[in-house]
Design a protein around this motif. Structure first.
Motif, PDB file in Angstrom:
ATOM      1  N   LEU A 124      20.874  56.041  85.090  1.00  0.00           N
ATOM      2  CA  LEU A 124      20.396  57.428  85.818  1.00  0.00           C
ATOM      3  C   LEU A 124      21.183  57.746  87.147  1.00  0.00           C
ATOM      4  N   ASP A 125      21.555  56.581  87.599  1.00  0.00           N
ATOM      5  CA  ASP A 125      22.435  56.727  88.788  1.00  0.00           C
ATOM      6  C   ASP A 125      23.764  57.090  88.443  1.00  0.00           C
ATOM      7  N   LEU A 126      24.416  56.476  87.337  1.00  0.00           N
ATOM      8  CA  LEU A 126      25.824  57.012  86.946  1.00  0.00           C
ATOM      9  C   LEU A 126      25.834  58.427  86.337  1.00  0.00           C
ATOM     10  N   ILE A 127      24.721  58.822  85.820  1.00  0.00           N
ATOM     11  CA  ILE A 127      24.796  60.305  85.608  1.00  0.00           C
ATOM     12  C   ILE A 127      24.748  61.009  86.605  1.00  0.00           C
ATOM     13  N   ALA A 128      24.027  60.798  87.562  1.00  0.00           N
ATOM     14  CA  ALA A 128      23.820  61.680  88.903  1.00  0.00           C
ATOM     15  C   ALA A 128      25.157  61.559  89.580  1.00  0.00           C
ATOM     16  N   ASN A 146      23.015  48.408  67.679  1.00  0.00           N
ATOM     17  CA  ASN A 146      22.542  48.560  68.770  1.00  0.00           C
ATOM     18  C   ASN A 146      21.253  49.304  69.172  1.00  0.00           C
ATOM     19  N   LEU A 147      20.170  48.772  68.715  1.00  0.00           N
ATOM     20  CA  LEU A 147      19.089  49.690  68.685  1.00  0.00           C
ATOM     21  C   LEU A 147      18.600  49.774  69.980  1.00  0.00           C
ATOM     22  N   LYS A 148      18.360  48.527  70.851  1.00  0.00           N
ATOM     23  CA  LYS A 148      18.017  48.703  72.458  1.00  0.00           C
ATOM     24  C   LYS A 148      18.900  49.962  73.276  1.00  0.00           C
ATOM     25  N   MET A 149      20.279  49.813  73.187  1.00  0.00           N
ATOM     26  CA  MET A 149      20.859  51.019  73.515  1.00  0.00           C
ATOM     27  C   MET A 149      20.869  52.496  73.099  1.00  0.00           C
ATOM     28  N   LEU A 150      20.457  52.531  71.748  1.00  0.00           N
ATOM     29  CA  LEU A 150      20.220  53.714  71.220  1.00  0.00           C
ATOM     30  C   LEU A 150      18.983  54.216  71.713  1.00  0.00           C
ATOM     31  N   HIS A 151      17.890  53.284  71.765  1.00  0.00           N
ATOM     32  CA  HIS A 151      16.642  53.709  72.420  1.00  0.00           C
ATOM     33  C   HIS A 151      16.643  54.277  73.898  1.00  0.00           C
ATOM     34  N   LEU A 152      17.462  53.517  74.601  1.00  0.00           N
ATOM     35  CA  LEU A 152      17.668  53.847  76.021  1.00  0.00           C
ATOM     36  C   LEU A 152      18.341  55.266  76.110  1.00  0.00           C
ATOM     37  N   VAL A 153      19.172  55.507  75.576  1.00  0.00           N
ATOM     38  CA  VAL A 153      20.048  56.689  75.829  1.00  0.00           C
ATOM     39  C   VAL A 153      19.369  57.851  75.025  1.00  0.00           C
ATOM     40  N   GLU A 155      15.790  58.060  75.351  1.00  0.00           N
ATOM     41  CA  GLU A 155      15.074  58.404  76.179  1.00  0.00           C
ATOM     42  C   GLU A 155      15.484  59.352  77.180  1.00  0.00           C
ATOM     43  N   LEU A 156      17.009  58.837  77.605  1.00  0.00           N
ATOM     44  CA  LEU A 156      17.508  59.637  78.713  1.00  0.00           C
ATOM     45  C   LEU A 156      18.075  60.926  78.469  1.00  0.00           C
ATOM     46  N   LYS A 162      25.673  60.493  64.066  1.00  0.00           N
ATOM     47  CA  LYS A 162      26.472  59.590  63.324  1.00  0.00           C
ATOM     48  C   LYS A 162      28.101  60.076  63.056  1.00  0.00           C
ATOM     49  N   LEU A 163      28.769  58.994  63.006  1.00  0.00           N
ATOM     50  CA  LEU A 163      30.117  59.297  63.011  1.00  0.00           C
ATOM     51  C   LEU A 163      30.511  59.425  61.263  1.00  0.00           C
ATOM     52  N   ASP A 164      31.153  60.385  60.953  1.00  0.00           N
ATOM     53  CA  ASP A 164      31.179  60.587  59.444  1.00  0.00           C
ATOM     54  C   ASP A 164      32.193  59.419  58.856  1.00  0.00           C
ATOM     55  N   ASP A 165      33.358  59.244  59.796  1.00  0.00           N
ATOM     56  CA  ASP A 165      34.456  58.248  59.062  1.00  0.00           C
ATOM     57  C   ASP A 165      34.008  56.784  59.683  1.00  0.00           C
ATOM     58  N   ASP A 166      33.071  56.516  60.324  1.00  0.00           N
ATOM     59  CA  ASP A 166      32.628  55.055  60.646  1.00  0.00           C
ATOM     60  C   ASP A 166      31.297  54.946  60.710  1.00  0.00           C
ATOM     61  N   PRO A 167      30.356  54.266  59.717  1.00  0.00           N
ATOM     62  CA  PRO A 167      29.109  54.292  59.785  1.00  0.00           C
ATOM     63  C   PRO A 167      28.504  53.070  60.683  1.00  0.00           C
ATOM     64  N   ASP A 168      29.459  52.256  61.368  1.00  0.00           N
ATOM     65  CA  ASP A 168      29.039  51.056  62.281  1.00  0.00           C
ATOM     66  C   ASP A 168      28.756  51.755  63.534  1.00  0.00           C
ATOM     67  N   PHE A 169      29.221  53.037  63.948  1.00  0.00           N
ATOM     68  CA  PHE A 169      29.186  53.531  65.431  1.00  0.00           C
ATOM     69  C   PHE A 169      28.445  54.918  65.252  1.00  0.00           C
ATOM     70  N   LYS A 170      27.882  55.262  66.353  1.00  0.00           N
ATOM     71  CA  LYS A 170      27.125  56.524  66.448  1.00  0.00           C
ATOM     72  C   LYS A 170      27.660  57.087  67.992  1.00  0.00           C
ATOM     73  N   THR A 171      27.763  58.054  67.937  1.00  0.00           N
ATOM     74  CA  THR A 171      27.948  58.924  69.079  1.00  0.00           C
ATOM     75  C   THR A 171      27.001  59.272  69.913  1.00  0.00           C
ATOM     76  N   VAL A 172      26.889  59.043  70.988  1.00  0.00           N
ATOM     77  CA  VAL A 172      25.753  59.583  72.005  1.00  0.00           C
ATOM     78  C   VAL A 172      26.375  60.393  72.915  1.00  0.00           C
ATOM     79  N   SER A 173      25.742  61.638  73.422  1.00  0.00           N
ATOM     80  CA  SER A 173      26.375  62.495  74.474  1.00  0.00           C
ATOM     81  C   SER A 173      25.257  63.358  75.106  1.00  0.00           C
ATOM     82  N   LEU A 174      25.463  63.680  76.260  1.00  0.00           N
ATOM     83  CA  LEU A 174      24.661  64.378  77.218  1.00  0.00           C
ATOM     84  C   LEU A 174      25.456  65.203  78.067  1.00  0.00           C
ATOM     85  N   LEU A 175      24.860  66.782  77.855  1.00  0.00           N
ATOM     86  CA  LEU A 175      25.630  67.538  78.650  1.00  0.00           C
ATOM     87  C   LEU A 175      24.760  67.394  80.127  1.00  0.00           C
ATOM     88  N   LEU A 176      25.886  67.439  81.018  1.00  0.00           N
ATOM     89  CA  LEU A 176      25.580  67.165  82.358  1.00  0.00           C
ATOM     90  C   LEU A 176      25.275  68.837  83.137  1.00  0.00           C
TER      91      LEU A 176
END
Length: 176
Positions: A124-128, A146-153, A155-156, A162-176
């Protein structure tokens, strides 16, 4: 290099009654960052760095301790240990590519202090701070397991895709 930062130190309280402070990283935090890393479990290290590492690279430490505040920020959560010394228990950071209004974040919290709200406050402080610097979007690449991180973001308010070319990763994004 912009060196003036307008980020007030913020104090939070754990359920135990202990207080911790979130502040910008200092150039003399090197040993405290290494200690934080050394107290991460191998699983936590893997989830943070996406591969097994046993030592923080010197280049990583140099980068995180010498920030250009116009395009990057690192915040640390610190607590006083029994000897009265500062101990870093969490760190959040973003970097911004040149000529871009999108930043990429990272987050680590000591295993001992996980699930106590520290990661949430760091984010929250980093986003601010990113909003204050007129950045438009915050991105992250999170391991799918990394279910804890996915849950955290989630909630935020981050959008998780999902990344089409890499099932091991997810992209998370927040418009500021």
């Amino acid at each position: 290099m912009k060196t003036a930062i307008s980020f007030p130190n913020k104090t939070y309280t754990l359920d135990s009654g202990e207080h911790y402070l979130i502040r910008p990283i200092h150039s003399d935090d090197r040993d405290r960052i290494i200690e934080l890393f050394n107290h991460l479990s191998p699983e936590s290290r893997y989830l943070r760095f996406a591969h097994a590492i046993s030592k923080l690279p010197d280049a990583f430490l140099d980068d995180i301790l010498r920030l250009d505040y116009a395009k990057e920020m690192a915040l640390v959560a610190v607590i006083r240990n029994k000897q009265g010394d500062e101990e870093i228990i969490g760190i959040s950071r973003y970097v911004t590519p040149p000529n871009n209004n999108v930043c990429e974040f990272s987050l680590s919290v000591s295993d001992h202090y996980a699930a106590h709200g520290i990661g949430t406050h760091l984010m929250l402080d980093l986003i601010a701070y990113a909003k204050e610097n007129q950045l438009q979007e915050m991105l992250g690449y999170v391991l799918s397991k990394n279910l804890k991180m996915l849950h955290l973001v989630s909630e935020l308010g981050f959008e998780v895709t999902k990344l089409d070319d890499d099932p091991d990763f997810k992209t998370v994004s927040l418009l500021l």
